[in-house]
Design a protein around this motif. Structure first.
Motif, short mmCIF file in Angstrom:
data_model
loop_
_atom_site.label_atom_id
_atom_site.label_comp_id
_atom_site.label_asym_id
_atom_site.label_seq_id
_atom_site.Cartn_x
_atom_site.Cartn_y
_atom_site.Cartn_z
N LEU A 1 0.83 -1.36 -0.34
CA LEU A 1 -0.72 -0.12 -0.21
C LEU A 1 1.03 1.13 0.04
N GLY A 2 1.55 0.99 0.42
CA GLY A 2 3.00 2.84 0.94
C GLY A 2 3.26 2.71 -0.41
N GLU B 1 1.76 2.19 -3.83
CA GLU B 1 1.20 2.20 -4.26
C GLU B 1 1.30 4.23 -4.09
N VAL B 2 1.06 4.09 -2.37
CA VAL B 2 1.32 6.50 -2.24
C VAL B 2 2.15 6.65 -2.89
N ARG C 1 1.88 7.92 -6.04
CA ARG C 1 0.92 8.84 -6.13
C ARG C 1 1.96 10.03 -5.74
N LEU C 2 2.38 10.23 -4.72
CA LEU C 2 3.18 11.56 -4.01
C LEU C 2 3.72 11.84 -5.60
N LEU D 1 4.97 0.96 6.03
CA LEU D 1 3.55 1.84 5.07
C LEU D 1 5.73 2.76 4.61
N ILE E 1 6.34 3.92 0.95
CA ILE E 1 6.21 5.34 0.28
C ILE E 1 7.48 4.97 -0.10
#
Length: 245
Positions: free
Chosen positions: A139-140, A142-143, A146-147, A198, A202
């Motif tokens: 999930l991190g 994907e975040v 996006r960032l 996470l 990221i």
């Protein structure tokens, strides 16, 4: 086995049983086993084990891997065929203490509530005996991707991490990137680690997107383990080559 980020309700329900979690953990550690083997190891009746194995088969987590027909009564060996999450020991008490410590830090209400909500979700997962580290890492990533789209440039990573830390430092060591987070607000009061899955994701997502190179990130030091800083090492995935300029 493919990691599944979205856990279907029927699987979550199947995992909401200490006995079934013990069976899954045993199969993960030992490999395929017969009902008799499992019953003996867990000190349960064969009928109880059979019932729980059938529930796990219904949701596709376990199945008969092989049959030994050379014995008078054919032996059926059960094993894992699908693993959406990794099963671990529940840490509800530890997580509850962490939630309370977050409230005692004296942070502003907005920061405290955000951290408490994150800690509460962690507590729910761990109370079910579910280790969500792989899910949080994916999930991190994907975040992070996006960032990188929202604000091109690696400074977005520093800005994002500084929200949860007192200070953030980056070092480039050949192909590796070392990220040091001091005063990590997410894991400082945790009684275990590494815990910043996470954040590791990221970092991997941002670097992979901006450098056009697949990075994998691992946390080598964690405040949750009593370290002074959370330290992450980002390295190109095996077989990756730098893009030609």
């Amino acid at each position: 086995m493919k990691l599944m980020i979205n856990v279907p309700k029927e699987i979550a329900k199947a995992l909401d049983s200490k006995t079934r979690r013990e069976i899954l953990k045993l199969l993960e550690e030992r490999g395929s086993m017969t009902i008799s083997d499992i019953a003996k190891e867990l000190n349960m009746s064969k009928s109880t084990v059979h019932h729980h194995l059938q529930e796990l088969r219904k949701v596709g987590l376990v199945d008969v891997i092989k049959e030994d027909r050379e014995t008078p009564l054919p032996k059926r060996y059960y094993g894992l065929v699908r693993r959406p999450v990794r099963v671990s020991e529940p840490k509800l008490e530890d997580a509850s203490k962490y939630v309370m410590k977050v409230l005692e830090r004296g942070e502003d209400l907005g920061t405290s509530m955000a951290l408490v909500i994150a800690a509460a979700y962690r507590a729910v997962l761990e109370s079910l005996g579910i280790d969500a580290s792989e899910v949080l890492y994916e999930l991190g990533k994907e975040v992070g991707k996006r960032l990188a789209e929202l604000e091109p440039g690696e400074d977005v990573l520093r800005k994002g991490l500084e929200i949860i830390a007192e200070s953030v430092e980056f070092r480039q060591e050949d192909d590796r990137v070392v990220v040091e987070i001091e005063g990590c607000r997410e894991c400082s009061d945790l009684p275990y680690g590494p815990a910043c899955h996470l954040e590791a994701g990221i970092i991997a997502g941002v670097l992979s997107s901006l450098r056009e190179l697949t990075y994998e990130v691992r946390e080598i030091e964690c405040c949750g383990e009593g370290a002074h800083k959370c330290v992450f090492v980002a390295e190109p995935a095996t077989g990756e080559e730098h893009p030609r300029s």
